[in-house]
Each structure stands twice: as structure tokens, then as C-alpha cells.
Design a protein around this motif. Structure first.
Motif, PDB file in Angstrom:
ATOM      1  N   SER A   1       0.799  -1.296  -0.083  1.00 32.42           N
ATOM      2  CA  SER A   1       0.139  -0.118   0.240  1.00 32.42           C
ATOM      3  C   SER A   1       0.720   1.246   0.021  1.00 32.42           C
ATOM      4  CB  SER A   1      -0.783   0.175   1.131  1.00 32.42           C
ATOM      5  OG  SER A   1      -0.060   0.527   2.366  1.00 32.42           O
ATOM      6  N   PRO A   2       0.509   2.382  -0.742  1.00 28.72           N
ATOM      7  CA  PRO A   2       1.064   3.444  -0.722  1.00 28.72           C
ATOM      8  C   PRO A   2       1.524   4.026   0.662  1.00 28.72           C
ATOM      9  CG  PRO A   2      -0.599   3.481  -2.429  1.00 28.72           C
ATOM     10  CD  PRO A   2      -0.911   2.425  -1.568  1.00 28.72           C
ATOM     11  N   GLU A   3       0.611   4.018   1.532  1.00 26.81           N
ATOM     12  CA  GLU A   3       0.693   4.540   2.856  1.00 26.81           C
ATOM     13  C   GLU A   3       1.973   3.868   3.690  1.00 26.81           C
ATOM     14  OE1 GLU A   3      -2.167   3.247   1.967  1.00 26.81           O
ATOM     15  OE2 GLU A   3      -3.311   5.256   1.418  1.00 26.81           O
ATOM     16  N   VAL A   4       1.983   2.553   3.354  1.00 24.22           N
ATOM     17  CA  VAL A   4       3.120   1.966   4.035  1.00 24.22           C
ATOM     18  C   VAL A   4       4.809   2.396   3.461  1.00 24.22           C
ATOM     19  CG1 VAL A   4       4.404  -0.621   4.412  1.00 24.22           C
ATOM     20  CG2 VAL A   4       1.979  -0.260   4.580  1.00 24.22           C
ATOM     21  N   VAL A   5       4.532   2.389   2.153  1.00 27.77           N
ATOM     22  CA  VAL A   5       5.728   2.779   1.373  1.00 27.77           C
ATOM     23  C   VAL A   5       6.030   4.115   1.738  1.00 27.77           C
ATOM     24  CG1 VAL A   5       6.944   3.341  -0.919  1.00 27.77           C
ATOM     25  CG2 VAL A   5       5.321   1.342  -0.687  1.00 27.77           C
ATOM     26  N   VAL A   6       5.340   5.058   1.825  1.00 25.06           N
ATOM     27  CA  VAL A   6       5.555   6.429   2.339  1.00 25.06           C
ATOM     28  C   VAL A   6       5.955   6.380   3.640  1.00 25.06           C
ATOM     29  CG1 VAL A   6       4.503   8.478   2.733  1.00 25.06           C
ATOM     30  CG2 VAL A   6       3.626   7.602   0.770  1.00 25.06           C
ATOM     31  N   GLU A   7       5.637   5.641   4.460  1.00 24.85           N
ATOM     32  CA  GLU A   7       5.693   5.585   5.744  1.00 24.85           C
ATOM     33  C   GLU A   7       7.472   5.409   6.011  1.00 24.85           C
ATOM     34  OE1 GLU A   7       4.257   5.990   8.755  1.00 24.85           O
ATOM     35  OE2 GLU A   7       5.580   4.899  10.012  1.00 24.85           O
ATOM     36  N   TYR A   8       7.752   4.261   5.239  1.00 27.52           N
ATOM     37  CA  TYR A   8       9.101   3.867   5.384  1.00 27.52           C
ATOM     38  C   TYR A   8      10.125   4.944   4.817  1.00 27.52           C
ATOM     39  CZ  TYR A   8       8.821  -1.166   6.690  1.00 27.52           C
ATOM     40  OH  TYR A   8       8.648  -2.285   7.262  1.00 27.52           O
ATOM     41  N   LEU A   9       9.699   5.491   3.611  1.00 24.81           N
ATOM     42  CA  LEU A   9      10.631   6.556   2.898  1.00 24.81           C
ATOM     43  C   LEU A   9      10.764   7.744   3.685  1.00 24.81           C
ATOM     44  CD1 LEU A   9      11.543   6.406  -0.215  1.00 24.81           C
ATOM     45  CD2 LEU A   9      10.387   4.477   0.908  1.00 24.81           C
ATOM     46  N   MET A  10       9.541   8.256   4.093  1.00 21.01           N
ATOM     47  CA  MET A  10       9.714   9.616   4.961  1.00 21.01           C
ATOM     48  C   MET A  10      10.420   9.466   6.398  1.00 21.01           C
ATOM     49  SD  MET A  10       8.574  11.252   2.763  1.00 21.01           S
ATOM     50  CE  MET A  10       8.446  12.917   3.628  1.00 21.01           C
ATOM     51  N   ARG A  11      10.525   8.188   6.856  1.00 20.66           N
ATOM     52  CA  ARG A  11      11.257   7.949   8.216  1.00 20.66           C
ATOM     53  C   ARG A  11      12.600   8.149   7.600  1.00 20.66           C
ATOM     54  NH1 ARG A  11      10.530   2.159  10.278  1.00 20.66           N
ATOM     55  NH2 ARG A  11       8.343   2.765   9.778  1.00 20.66           N
ATOM     56  N   ALA A  12      13.199   7.911   6.461  1.00 18.30           N
ATOM     57  CA  ALA A  12      14.609   7.891   6.378  1.00 18.30           C
ATOM     58  C   ALA A  12      15.043   9.263   5.448  1.00 18.30           C
ATOM     59  CB  ALA A  12      15.082   6.922   5.474  1.00 18.30           C
TER      60      ALA A  12
ATOM     61  N   LEU B   1      12.865  -2.023  -1.242  1.00 16.16           N
ATOM     62  CA  LEU B   1      13.025  -0.426  -1.073  1.00 16.16           C
ATOM     63  C   LEU B   1      14.664  -0.105  -1.183  1.00 16.16           C
ATOM     64  CD1 LEU B   1      10.563   0.345   1.661  1.00 16.16           C
ATOM     65  CD2 LEU B   1      10.130   0.891  -0.614  1.00 16.16           C
ATOM     66  N   VAL B   2      15.259  -0.982  -0.569  1.00 14.16           N
ATOM     67  CA  VAL B   2      16.706  -0.705  -0.719  1.00 14.16           C
ATOM     68  C   VAL B   2      17.255  -0.794  -2.305  1.00 14.16           C
ATOM     69  CG1 VAL B   2      19.130  -1.624  -0.252  1.00 14.16           C
ATOM     70  CG2 VAL B   2      17.177  -1.372   1.600  1.00 14.16           C
ATOM     71  N   LEU B   3      16.605  -1.897  -2.917  1.00 14.19           N
ATOM     72  CA  LEU B   3      17.209  -2.166  -4.123  1.00 14.19           C
ATOM     73  C   LEU B   3      16.771  -1.114  -4.964  1.00 14.19           C
ATOM     74  CD1 LEU B   3      18.691  -4.595  -5.516  1.00 14.19           C
ATOM     75  CD2 LEU B   3      16.708  -5.595  -6.105  1.00 14.19           C
TER      76      LEU B   3
ATOM     77  N   MET C   1      24.959   3.928   2.513  1.00 12.15           N
ATOM     78  CA  MET C   1      25.012   2.772   3.317  1.00 12.15           C
ATOM     79  C   MET C   1      24.745   3.487   5.044  1.00 12.15           C
ATOM     80  SD  MET C   1      25.775   0.508   1.510  1.00 12.15           S
ATOM     81  CE  MET C   1      26.027  -0.779   2.620  1.00 12.15           C
ATOM     82  N   ARG C   2      24.857   4.681   5.193  1.00 12.36           N
ATOM     83  CA  ARG C   2      24.390   5.009   6.397  1.00 12.36           C
ATOM     84  C   ARG C   2      23.042   5.031   6.679  1.00 12.36           C
ATOM     85  NH1 ARG C   2      25.726  11.031   7.040  1.00 12.36           N
ATOM     86  NH2 ARG C   2      27.539  10.560   5.771  1.00 12.36           N
ATOM     87  N   ALA C   3      22.286   4.965   5.679  1.00 11.76           N
ATOM     88  CA  ALA C   3      20.801   4.739   5.676  1.00 11.76           C
ATOM     89  C   ALA C   3      20.164   3.475   5.873  1.00 11.76           C
ATOM     90  CB  ALA C   3      19.955   5.673   4.694  1.00 11.76           C
ATOM     91  N   VAL C   4      21.006   2.536   4.983  1.00 10.95           N
ATOM     92  CA  VAL C   4      20.297   1.132   4.806  1.00 10.95           C
ATOM     93  C   VAL C   4      20.212   0.537   5.798  1.00 10.95           C
ATOM     94  CG1 VAL C   4      21.208  -1.253   3.835  1.00 10.95           C
ATOM     95  CG2 VAL C   4      21.217   0.991   2.230  1.00 10.95           C
ATOM     96  N   PRO C   5      21.239   0.615   6.866  1.00  8.38           N
ATOM     97  CA  PRO C   5      20.788  -0.265   8.114  1.00  8.38           C
ATOM     98  C   PRO C   5      19.495   0.087   8.896  1.00  8.38           C
ATOM     99  CG  PRO C   5      22.965   0.513   7.962  1.00  8.38           C
ATOM    100  CD  PRO C   5      22.433   1.322   6.870  1.00  8.38           C
ATOM    101  N   LEU C   6      18.881   1.305   8.458  1.00  7.11           N
ATOM    102  CA  LEU C   6      17.735   1.607   9.178  1.00  7.11           C
ATOM    103  C   LEU C   6      16.621   0.624   8.652  1.00  7.11           C
ATOM    104  CD1 LEU C   6      17.744   4.766  10.041  1.00  7.11           C
ATOM    105  CD2 LEU C   6      15.778   4.885   8.744  1.00  7.11           C
TER     106      LEU C   6
END
Lengths: 196, 196
Positions: free
Chosen positions: A171-182, B147-149, B180-185
Motif C-alpha cells: 500500500s502507498p501508505e506503508v511505502v510512504v511511511e518507510y521512506l519519509m522516516r529515512a 526499497l533498498v534495491l 550505506m548510512r541509511a540502509v541499516p535503517l
DNA sequence: ACGACAAGTAAGCAACTGCTTACTATCCGA
DNA sequence: TCGGATAGTAAGCAGTTGCTTACTTGTCGT
């Protein structure tokens, strides 16, 4: 015998122009620059294909017009800090009817095309990247912005274009969640000389 | 009059086959699947282009062979924890002569091609993604791996394919450092039930 | 009302694409 | 040595591409 088609389109140059522009935007988003033919564009616009060249000169110029015509809305809409999320959502949404989303997916599908590369480079560099870079005061802000943009586009590619699972089904929400955290890791406001 | 060409290539089927494979690997990496013609491949291999079809059947099958032929080396080489960095470095390097790097760049340049999509999906899903997923014990390991890929590929796209600055000019080391700093997240070993 | 100009059309050109076919030269076992 | 199998070749087919050209038709100022 049975003519379900008007014998000739009413004379209306601006209507034909926008019809072509609209059809091109859709098709470039669906298939990308390289896989879209001028005949398809003309057919979807229900316009004689010679008119495409009358109005836009060439397929590349049409592509340029589509890009610049649509991407402004997304860029100047709202508080700058929300831009990453907005871009990401646009890239993730596949079947929205808005022009901005069309443009971004068209862009994704044309990234590897030599003939579109220059246009895309300018579009990305001149607009999206700059806006993202202004979110941080780090000395290498533009590089950080590129890395964020690359992530968004990479995710969009694998999801909408390549349709690789499980990313394509998430779901887009999950993806957004992950990305916006990083993302704040790269685009932070108070890097060294920061004051809030 | 002046014949600067051998009247006929010596009979050597395995040599012709590998010459085609090699030329195809290079050209797919340089231009992508869609922009590479079978005539170009045959010309670079200095082989009659009809032989390409004798040995591989079709352009798509040739592409598949190139992919599977090269990508194994990268995948099974070393300690699994180093795989992200390895993949990233392969995607960032543009002019290395190794087959693995060729394959990844070829992959990047063909991502948006409908005819190559299925192959790429399998290649990514079956190999790279799985290996990355095994680095974490999070319940949604595969999504995290995607997401990493996606990030690696997005960076590779913007850098090697689109050549957008400043990302295209940045040194690989700096880029690797940031990523690589962000990947472990995303790919962490001790998520919830972890024991080291 | 009419003529000039612009909008729209049909047809096709020239180049290129993946792929095939009909052929020739070479190799190897009998 | 000779004949069949196979590697290699030249030519071209059929389809597609972006783009052009020669033409017809509608519109509007005068």
C-alpha cells in the motif's frame, strides 16, 4: 454506409492542440516516450496525425511541451516541507487523472531513453531537485536532494513500471511511511550552523 | 579491388557465440535493450547477424542469456552482509569491464522496456531481492529489500543513465557513504526477536 | 460574395526494425 | 575421398517509425 464518425472535425485549432497534448500526456505516462508512436497519440486525440507536426514540430517537442505544461502545478502548490511526500505520492499513484502524476510517471517510463534524457535532466535539475535542495542547509544540499529524488524514482520505477512484488502490491501508505522516516536523515534543516 | 576483410571467418561456433554474448552485454549496457539493434550487436561481434538468430533464437532470448550469464558472479561471491555495498558499487561504476557491472547497467537502461520487463522482474525478484531480504529478520523483509534495491537503482539511473548533476559528478565513495548510512535503517538484523 | 489564408486530410516516403530464406563453404566421419 | 551435416553468408521481406507533401475544405475580412 454506417458513418458513426463526423465527416470532418469542426475547425477548432486550440481544441485540437489541447486534445493532442492531453492524449500525449496519457500515452507517455502509459508507455513512455520511446514506446509511444505519433500515430497512437493522434488516434487517441481523434486528430489527423499530420496536425501533430503542424502544432508541435516533432515528437520530442511535443514531449517537452507535455512535461513543462504539467509539472508546474505540483511544484508550486503548498508548504515546501511537504514537497517530498507530495512527489512520492505522485510517483506511487498509477491511475490518477491529474496532469502532474501523469508527468511524473511519463518521466519514469522515459528515463532510459536517449532522446528524452536532455529534457528530463533539465526538468529534474531545474525544478524538483532545486526545490528539494532548499529544504536543507547542508553544504552539499543538491547532492542530498538528488539522492532523495533518486530514491523516489527508483521506488516508482520498481513499483509502477517494473511492477515487482512485493513492492508493487504494498500500500502507498506503508511505502510512504518507510521512506519519509529515512528522508530527514538526508534533508535536515539544522545540520551544523542551524537555528530553528 | 581492395579487400581488407577476410573472405570468410574461420569456422568456430563457440567463439562466435561468446563474441555475440560479449558484444550484446556491452551494447545492452551502453544503450539498453530497446535502443540496441541486432545489427549493431552482430557488427561489434564481427559476426553475420543471421547467426545471432541461429544461436539465440531472438533478441529477447539473447538478452535473457546475457542477464543470467553474468549476474551470478556478483551474487554468490562473498559474505552476505557486504552484498548491498557490492550491488551499489556495481551500479555506480560505469566503465568497468566486468560482466556483472555490465549486467546491472544494462538492467537499468532496460527497466522501462515492456519487452524486457518480465525478465528483469524475475532476475531482480529471484536473485538480488531475495539475497538482500535475507539480511534482515523483519517480518516484511522482502518489502524492505525492494526499497533498498529501488534506492540503488534509482541512484544508478540518475547517475549513469540520466547523468544528472551533481549526482553524476559525485565520487562513488561519497554516494556509497550516504547510502550505506541509511540502509541499516531498513535492513537491520535485530528487529524485535533478534539475538546476535 | 469572394478570395486568401489557415485548418484539416490522405497518401506515402525513406529509413529502420527483427527476423527469414536460399544459398555457399567448410569440417569430419565413413 | 566423398557426402552429409553444419557454420557462415547475402539478400531481402514485411512491418513500423517519424515526418512530409500535395491536396481539399472551411472561415473570415473586405
Amino acid at each position: 454506409m454506417c458513418e458513426d464518425r463526423q465527416p470532418r472535425r469542426k475547425r477548432d485549432p486550440t481544441a485540437t492542440r489541447t486534445a493532442l497534448l492531453r492524449a500525449a500526456g496519457e500515452l507517455f505516462a502509459e508507455r513512455g516516450f520511446g514506446q509511444t508512436t505519433v500515430r497512437e497519440v493522434a488516434a487517441r486525440a481523434e486528430v489527423n496525425q499530420a496536425l501533430l507536426f503542424r502544432y508541435f514540430g516533432s515528437k520530442q517537442e511535443l514531449f517537452a511541451e507535455v512535461l513543462s505544461h504539467n509539472s508546474e502545478a505540483l511544484l508550486r502548490s503548498e508548504p515546501a516541507a511537504e514537497l517530498p511526500r507530495r512527489i512520492l505520492e505522485s510517483v506511487l499513484s498509477e491511475h490518477t487523472r491529474s496532469g502532474a502524476e501523469h508527468t511524473l510517471v511519463a518521466l519514469l517510463r522515459s528515463l532510459s531513453d536517449e532522446r528524452a534524457a536532455t529534457l528530463l535532466r533539465d526538468e529534474l535539475g531545474g525544478s524538483y531537485s532545486d526545490r528539494l535542495a532548499s529544504l536543507t542547509d547542508a553544504p552539499d544540499a543538491e547532492l542530498r536532494a538528488d539522492l532523495v529524488l533518486a530514491w523516489f524514482f527508483g521506488v516508482g520505477m520498481m513499483r509502477s513500471v517494473l511492477r515487482k512484488s512485493p513492492l508493487a502490491e504494498a500500500s502507498p501508505e506503508v511505502v510512504v511511511e518507510y521512506l519519509m522516516r529515512a528522508v530527514p536523515l538526508l534533508l535536515e534543516r539544522n545540520a551544523s550552523s542551524g537555528e530553528e
